[in-house]
Design a protein around this motif. Structure first.
Motif, PDB file in Angstrom:
ATOM      1  N   TRP A  26       0.833  -1.205   0.000  1.00 47.10           N
ATOM      2  CA  TRP A  26       0.000   0.000   0.000  1.00 47.10           C
ATOM      3  C   TRP A  26       0.864   1.250   0.000  1.00 47.10           C
ATOM      4  CZ3 TRP A  26      -0.173   4.052   3.440  1.00 47.10           C
ATOM      5  CH2 TRP A  26      -1.207   4.976   3.232  1.00 47.10           C
ATOM      6  N   TYR A  27       1.911   1.251   0.819  1.00 48.26           N
ATOM      7  CA  TYR A  27       2.793   2.422   0.909  1.00 48.26           C
ATOM      8  C   TYR A  27       3.480   2.688  -0.428  1.00 48.26           C
ATOM      9  CZ  TYR A  27       6.595   5.476   2.382  1.00 48.26           C
ATOM     10  OH  TYR A  27       7.467   6.539   2.497  1.00 48.26           O
ATOM     11  N   LYS A  28       3.990   1.626  -1.041  1.00 48.18           N
ATOM     12  CA  LYS A  28       4.649   1.786  -2.346  1.00 48.18           C
ATOM     13  C   LYS A  28       3.645   2.269  -3.398  1.00 48.18           C
ATOM     14  CE  LYS A  28       8.228  -1.681  -1.517  1.00 48.18           C
ATOM     15  NZ  LYS A  28       8.745  -3.028  -1.887  1.00 48.18           N
ATOM     16  N   GLY A  29       2.430   1.740  -3.333  1.00 52.37           N
ATOM     17  CA  GLY A  29       1.404   2.180  -4.261  1.00 52.37           C
ATOM     18  C   GLY A  29       1.045   3.640  -4.048  1.00 52.37           C
ATOM     19  N   HIS A  30       0.989   4.067  -2.772  1.00 46.07           N
ATOM     20  CA  HIS A  30       0.672   5.455  -2.444  1.00 46.07           C
ATOM     21  C   HIS A  30       1.736   6.395  -3.016  1.00 46.07           C
ATOM     22  CE1 HIS A  30      -0.831   8.863  -0.167  1.00 46.07           C
ATOM     23  NE2 HIS A  30       0.367   9.017   0.397  1.00 46.07           N
ATOM     24  N   ILE A  31       3.008   6.049  -2.837  1.00 45.70           N
ATOM     25  CA  ILE A  31       4.107   6.872  -3.356  1.00 45.70           C
ATOM     26  C   ILE A  31       4.078   6.902  -4.885  1.00 45.70           C
ATOM     27  CG2 ILE A  31       6.611   7.094  -3.518  1.00 45.70           C
ATOM     28  CD1 ILE A  31       5.444   7.845  -0.787  1.00 45.70           C
ATOM     29  N   THR A  32       3.853   5.726  -5.478  1.00 45.17           N
ATOM     30  CA  THR A  32       3.821   5.638  -6.942  1.00 45.17           C
ATOM     31  C   THR A  32       2.674   6.453  -7.514  1.00 45.17           C
ATOM     32  OG1 THR A  32       4.761   3.404  -6.829  1.00 45.17           O
ATOM     33  CG2 THR A  32       3.734   4.040  -8.894  1.00 45.17           C
ATOM     34  N   LEU A  33       1.530   6.454  -6.822  1.00 49.17           N
ATOM     35  CA  LEU A  33       0.385   7.221  -7.287  1.00 49.17           C
ATOM     36  C   LEU A  33       0.683   8.718  -7.234  1.00 49.17           C
ATOM     37  CD1 LEU A  33      -2.557   7.076  -8.254  1.00 49.17           C
ATOM     38  CD2 LEU A  33      -3.261   7.165  -5.856  1.00 49.17           C
ATOM     39  N   GLN A  34       1.387   9.145  -6.181  1.00 49.39           N
ATOM     40  CA  GLN A  34       1.758  10.562  -6.079  1.00 49.39           C
ATOM     41  C   GLN A  34       2.718  10.966  -7.190  1.00 49.39           C
ATOM     42  OE1 GLN A  34       3.274  10.862  -2.042  1.00 49.39           O
ATOM     43  NE2 GLN A  34       1.293  11.638  -1.287  1.00 49.39           N
ATOM     44  N   GLN A  35       3.486  10.001  -7.682  1.00 50.99           N
ATOM     45  CA  GLN A  35       4.418  10.270  -8.774  1.00 50.99           C
ATOM     46  C   GLN A  35       3.736  10.246 -10.135  1.00 50.99           C
ATOM     47  OE1 GLN A  35       7.392   7.253  -8.120  1.00 50.99           O
ATOM     48  NE2 GLN A  35       8.392   8.399  -6.461  1.00 50.99           N
ATOM     49  N   GLY A  36       2.456   9.915 -10.153  1.00 53.35           N
ATOM     50  CA  GLY A  36       1.697   9.953 -11.394  1.00 53.35           C
ATOM     51  C   GLY A  36       1.648   8.647 -12.171  1.00 53.35           C
ATOM     52  N   ASP A  37       2.208   7.572 -11.613  1.00 54.55           N
ATOM     53  CA  ASP A  37       2.197   6.278 -12.315  1.00 54.55           C
ATOM     54  C   ASP A  37       0.974   5.477 -11.856  1.00 54.55           C
ATOM     55  OD1 ASP A  37       2.682   3.904 -13.585  1.00 54.55           O
ATOM     56  OD2 ASP A  37       4.770   3.715 -12.909  1.00 54.55           O
ATOM     57  N   LEU A  38      -0.153   5.723 -12.471  1.00 48.63           N
ATOM     58  CA  LEU A  38      -1.411   5.125 -12.040  1.00 48.63           C
ATOM     59  C   LEU A  38      -1.428   3.613 -12.198  1.00 48.63           C
ATOM     60  CD1 LEU A  38      -4.323   5.398 -11.064  1.00 48.63           C
ATOM     61  CD2 LEU A  38      -5.010   5.813 -13.443  1.00 48.63           C
ATOM     62  N   MET A  39      -0.965   3.085 -13.331  1.00 51.71           N
ATOM     63  CA  MET A  39      -1.035   1.648 -13.597  1.00 51.71           C
ATOM     64  C   MET A  39      -0.189   0.850 -12.599  1.00 51.71           C
ATOM     65  SD  MET A  39      -3.209   1.548 -15.902  1.00 51.71           S
ATOM     66  CE  MET A  39      -3.117  -0.225 -16.149  1.00 51.71           C
ATOM     67  N   THR A  40       1.026   1.346 -12.327  1.00 51.62           N
ATOM     68  CA  THR A  40       1.872   0.654 -11.349  1.00 51.62           C
ATOM     69  C   THR A  40       1.265   0.733  -9.956  1.00 51.62           C
ATOM     70  OG1 THR A  40       3.862   1.167 -12.649  1.00 51.62           O
ATOM     71  CG2 THR A  40       4.192   0.540 -10.354  1.00 51.62           C
ATOM     72  N   ALA A  41       0.662   1.873  -9.619  1.00 52.09           N
ATOM     73  CA  ALA A  41       0.022   2.032  -8.312  1.00 52.09           C
ATOM     74  C   ALA A  41      -1.129   1.048  -8.145  1.00 52.09           C
ATOM     75  CB  ALA A  41      -0.478   3.462  -8.152  1.00 52.09           C
ATOM     76  N   ILE A  42      -1.929   0.888  -9.199  1.00 47.91           N
ATOM     77  CA  ILE A  42      -3.041  -0.069  -9.137  1.00 47.91           C
ATOM     78  C   ILE A  42      -2.518  -1.485  -8.919  1.00 47.91           C
ATOM     79  CG2 ILE A  42      -4.856  -1.147 -10.506  1.00 47.91           C
ATOM     80  CD1 ILE A  42      -5.395   1.564 -11.771  1.00 47.91           C
ATOM     81  N   GLU A  43      -1.435  -1.829  -9.600  1.00 45.74           N
ATOM     82  CA  GLU A  43      -0.847  -3.166  -9.437  1.00 45.74           C
ATOM     83  C   GLU A  43      -0.352  -3.375  -8.012  1.00 45.74           C
ATOM     84  OE1 GLU A  43       2.716  -5.967 -11.339  1.00 45.74           O
ATOM     85  OE2 GLU A  43       2.321  -3.963 -12.152  1.00 45.74           O
ATOM     86  N   LEU A  44       0.274  -2.350  -7.442  1.00 44.03           N
ATOM     87  CA  LEU A  44       0.772  -2.456  -6.068  1.00 44.03           C
ATOM     88  C   LEU A  44      -0.376  -2.560  -5.073  1.00 44.03           C
ATOM     89  CD1 LEU A  44       3.680   0.136  -6.263  1.00 44.03           C
ATOM     90  CD2 LEU A  44       3.920  -2.328  -5.896  1.00 44.03           C
ATOM     91  N   PHE A  45      -1.434  -1.780  -5.268  1.00 43.90           N
ATOM     92  CA  PHE A  45      -2.598  -1.875  -4.393  1.00 43.90           C
ATOM     93  C   PHE A  45      -3.227  -3.267  -4.480  1.00 43.90           C
ATOM     94  CE2 PHE A  45      -3.196   2.938  -4.894  1.00 43.90           C
ATOM     95  CZ  PHE A  45      -2.453   3.179  -3.754  1.00 43.90           C
ATOM     96  N   SER A  46      -3.267  -3.817  -5.698  1.00 42.69           N
ATOM     97  CA  SER A  46      -3.811  -5.159  -5.887  1.00 42.69           C
ATOM     98  C   SER A  46      -2.963  -6.203  -5.166  1.00 42.69           C
ATOM     99  CB  SER A  46      -3.885  -5.476  -7.382  1.00 42.69           C
ATOM    100  OG  SER A  46      -4.344  -6.798  -7.591  1.00 42.69           O
ATOM    101  N   ASN A  47      -1.647  -6.034  -5.242  1.00 41.04           N
ATOM    102  CA  ASN A  47      -0.754  -6.957  -4.523  1.00 41.04           C
ATOM    103  C   ASN A  47      -0.950  -6.845  -3.015  1.00 41.04           C
ATOM    104  OD1 ASN A  47       0.357  -7.857  -6.922  1.00 41.04           O
ATOM    105  ND2 ASN A  47       2.090  -6.428  -6.860  1.00 41.04           N
ATOM    106  N   GLY A  48      -1.236  -5.631  -2.564  1.00 40.78           N
ATOM    107  CA  GLY A  48      -1.503  -5.444  -1.136  1.00 40.78           C
ATOM    108  C   GLY A  48      -2.765  -6.160  -0.692  1.00 40.78           C
TER     109      GLY A  48
END
Length: 208
Positions: A161-183
């Motif tokens: 979740w934390y990695k997804g949160h940081i990635t989302l703030q960086q504007g990488d939506l697809m990677t953030a969704i993948e990280l949230f899904s892994n969480g």
């Protein structure tokens, strides 16, 4: 009128009677000796305040009977723990007038799989036709195992979740969704339990 029965016929009749009684006894009580020798835990399922107990039996004629008896015993042990706690939560995204709604379709099933550890064989018993085993699992050991898995799932889920949160703030939506899904996948095995963690002074809790 006195009827004299020859002694030979009397002996023959007695022999037939004795044979008849033996045959009836054999068919009615074929395992009487084995029944007497059966251990108490085979006759009646044990109950313990300190351990979960599993009793399993398999027909010897079935082949691989030792493994089958063990699996039956572990299934019995798991059912005693009452592990009806596996919730497979499927995240569905629904569109309704442009609003995105998230719902969880929960599929509850009995979690009788080989996730238990530290169980031990207490005893075994074999008759001419059956093989029985007696397993037990210490309740305190199981509680510690469940808590360790819960804490590990929380740590892994929060990390994603934390990695997804940081990635989302960086504007990488697809990677953030993948990280949230892994969480979500990381905490899926313990969704039935209370989940709590904190981040930057804020607490997050979730229980089903």
């Amino acid at each position: 009128i006195d009827i004299l029965i020859p002694s030979g016929m009397v002996i023959m009749l007695l022999s037939v009677l004795v044979l008849f009684i033996l045959v009836i006894s054999w068919f009615c009580f074929p395992l009487s000796g084995q029944q007497t020798n059966r251990p108490d835990w085979v006759k009646q399922h044990p109950v313990s305040g300190l351990s979960y107990i599993g009793i399993g039996m398999a027909e010897i004629s079935g082949g691989d009977y030792q493994q089958k008896a063990k699996q039956n015993a572990l299934s019995d042990l798991v059912s005693e723990i009452q592990v009806v706690i596996a919730a497979n939560s499927l995240l569905n995204t629904l569109e309704d007038d442009g609003n995105v709604k998230q719902t969880f379709a929960e599929s509850i099933r009995t979690e009788a799989r080989a996730e238990i550890e530290n169980f031990r064989l207490v005893d075994s018993w074999r008759s001419d036709n059956e093989y029985w085993v007696y397993y037990e699992l210490n309740k305190d050991d199981y509680a510690a195992l469940v808590e360790a898995r819960r804490q590990k799932a929380i740590r892994n889920g929060f990390d994603f979740w934390y990695k997804g949160h940081i990635t989302l703030q960086q504007g990488d939506l697809m990677t953030a969704i993948e990280l949230f899904s892994n969480g979500m996948e990381a905490i899926r095995p313990v969704l039935n339990q209370e989940l709590f963690c904190s981040y930057e002074g804020c607490g997050f809790g979730w229980s089903i």
